[in-house]
Design an enzyme around this catalytic site. Structure first.
Site, mmCIF file in Angstrom:
data_model
loop_
_atom_site.group_PDB
_atom_site.id
_atom_site.type_symbol
_atom_site.label_atom_id
_atom_site.label_comp_id
_atom_site.label_asym_id
_atom_site.label_seq_id
_atom_site.Cartn_x
_atom_site.Cartn_y
_atom_site.Cartn_z
ATOM 1 N N MET A 94 3.480 -6.494 -9.816
ATOM 2 C CA MET A 94 4.653 -5.637 -9.991
ATOM 3 C C MET A 94 5.006 -5.337 -11.452
ATOM 4 O O MET A 94 6.147 -5.052 -11.765
ATOM 5 C CB MET A 94 5.868 -6.284 -9.275
ATOM 6 C CG MET A 94 5.683 -6.429 -7.785
ATOM 7 S SD MET A 94 5.284 -4.864 -6.960
ATOM 8 C CE MET A 94 6.870 -4.042 -7.060
ATOM 9 N N HIS A 113 -2.193 1.521 -3.991
ATOM 10 C CA HIS A 113 -0.829 2.024 -3.874
ATOM 11 C C HIS A 113 -0.600 2.503 -2.439
ATOM 12 O O HIS A 113 -1.449 3.207 -1.879
ATOM 13 C CB HIS A 113 -0.628 3.184 -4.864
ATOM 14 C CG HIS A 113 0.756 3.732 -4.822
ATOM 15 N ND1 HIS A 113 1.838 3.046 -5.344
ATOM 16 C CD2 HIS A 113 1.252 4.876 -4.280
ATOM 17 C CE1 HIS A 113 2.933 3.759 -5.139
ATOM 18 N NE2 HIS A 113 2.614 4.869 -4.501
ATOM 19 N N ASP A 149 0.799 4.652 -11.622
ATOM 20 C CA ASP A 149 -0.039 5.142 -10.514
ATOM 21 C C ASP A 149 -0.658 6.512 -10.805
ATOM 22 O O ASP A 149 -0.764 7.352 -9.916
ATOM 23 C CB ASP A 149 0.798 5.193 -9.207
ATOM 24 C CG ASP A 149 1.393 3.841 -8.857
ATOM 25 O OD1 ASP A 149 0.699 2.833 -9.032
ATOM 26 O OD2 ASP A 149 2.558 3.791 -8.424
HETATM 27 C C1 GRF Z 1 0.815 -3.366 -0.948
HETATM 28 O O1 GRF Z 1 1.485 -2.496 -0.090
HETATM 29 C C2 GRF Z 1 0.172 -2.610 -2.076
HETATM 30 O O2 GRF Z 1 -0.236 -1.325 -1.709
HETATM 31 C C3 GRF Z 1 1.282 -2.519 -3.093
HETATM 32 O O3 GRF Z 1 1.966 -3.737 -2.995
HETATM 33 C C4 GRF Z 1 1.782 -4.290 -1.692
HETATM 34 C C5 GRF Z 1 1.207 -5.650 -1.894
HETATM 35 O O4 GRF Z 1 1.109 -6.361 -0.695
HETATM 36 N N1 GRF Z 1 0.751 -2.249 -4.408
HETATM 37 P P1 GRF Z 1 0.326 -7.745 -0.649
HETATM 38 O O5 GRF Z 1 0.964 -8.653 -1.702
HETATM 39 O O6 GRF Z 1 -1.110 -7.469 -0.972
HETATM 40 O O7 GRF Z 1 0.523 -8.250 0.730
#
Ligand code: GRF
Length: 207
Positions: A94, A113, A149
């Site tokens: 994040m 994404h 992105d």
């Molecule tokens: C996913 O939806 C991905 O596309 C986004 O963040 C989420 C991460 O989910 N970038 P996880 O931690 O892999 O379960």
């Protein structure tokens, strides 16, 4: 054709389901890669526990322990380099990575994404898609540049949006595709099958 496994590092912040899907695909022998390390910016991330349960090296690197964003990004790059990482895989990480970080791994950082870019970048992509009213959404795997992105698109998968969808139900439908698409793209990269023409990324057919 057998290729030597590509050493990858996975960056996470939360749940870790994409990391799990990648690790499972590697364990099944479907992706010629090796996870050298999983790094989180949040020590409490579930993804770290999941990685450790799989016997993977997992560590937290907390931004607040560093005086600047640059110092953090350089420490993160150094940690990945120490582990011999050749491809950096963002899986629900994040934080935006600065050019300082990207310069250390040129063309070797990818992200997933949960929308069909260039629509709905940034956070809450599934909610953005629902509020806009699109009838199809999906996920995108792309190379990372310093924007949000905005890097060259490698692959996308499409899902329908249903009239009764909530952000949660749409996210769950997209996630199924994420878990299929991300390991597939890592396989292509590990097999050296990517070709570039400007921003266009193409995948050479496999042998
Ligand atoms: C996913 O939806 C991905 O596309 C986004 O963040 C989420 C991460 O989910 N970038 P996880 O931690 O892999 O379960």
């Amino acid at each position: 054709m057998s290729v030597s496994p590509l050493p990858i590092g996975i960056l996470v912040s939360g749940r870790g389901s994409n990391m799990e899907a990648i690790a499972a695909a590697i364990a099944r022998g479907e992706v010629p890669a090796r996870i050298q390390v999983v790094v989180s910016d949040r020590p409490g991330a579930c993804a770290l526990d999941l990685a450790r349960q799989r016997g993977l090296k997992a560590m937290a690197l907390e931004p607040r322990a560093y005086p600047t964003r640059q110092a953090y990004d350089l420490a993160l790059a150094a940690a990945l380099e120490r582990e011999g990482v050749e491809l950096v895989v963002l899986a629900g990480f994040m934080r935006l990575l600065s050019q300082d970080f990207l310069d250390r791994f040129p063309g070797r950082v990818i992200n997933i994404h949960p929308a069909l870019l260039p629509s709905f970048p940034g956070i809450d992509a599934q909610r953005q898609a629902l509020e806009y009213g699109v009838k199809y959404s999906g996920c995108t795997v792309h190379f990372v540049d310093a924007g949000t992105d905005t890097g060259p698109i490698i692959a996308q998968a499409v899902v329908p949006v249903r009239d009764d969808d909530t952000p949660e139900t749409l996210a769950a439908r997209i996630l199924v595709e994420e878990h299929r698409l991300y390991p597939q793209v890592i396989k292509w990269i590990a097999e050296g099958r990517m070709e570039f023409q400007g921003r266009r990324v193409r995948v050479r057919p496999g042998s």
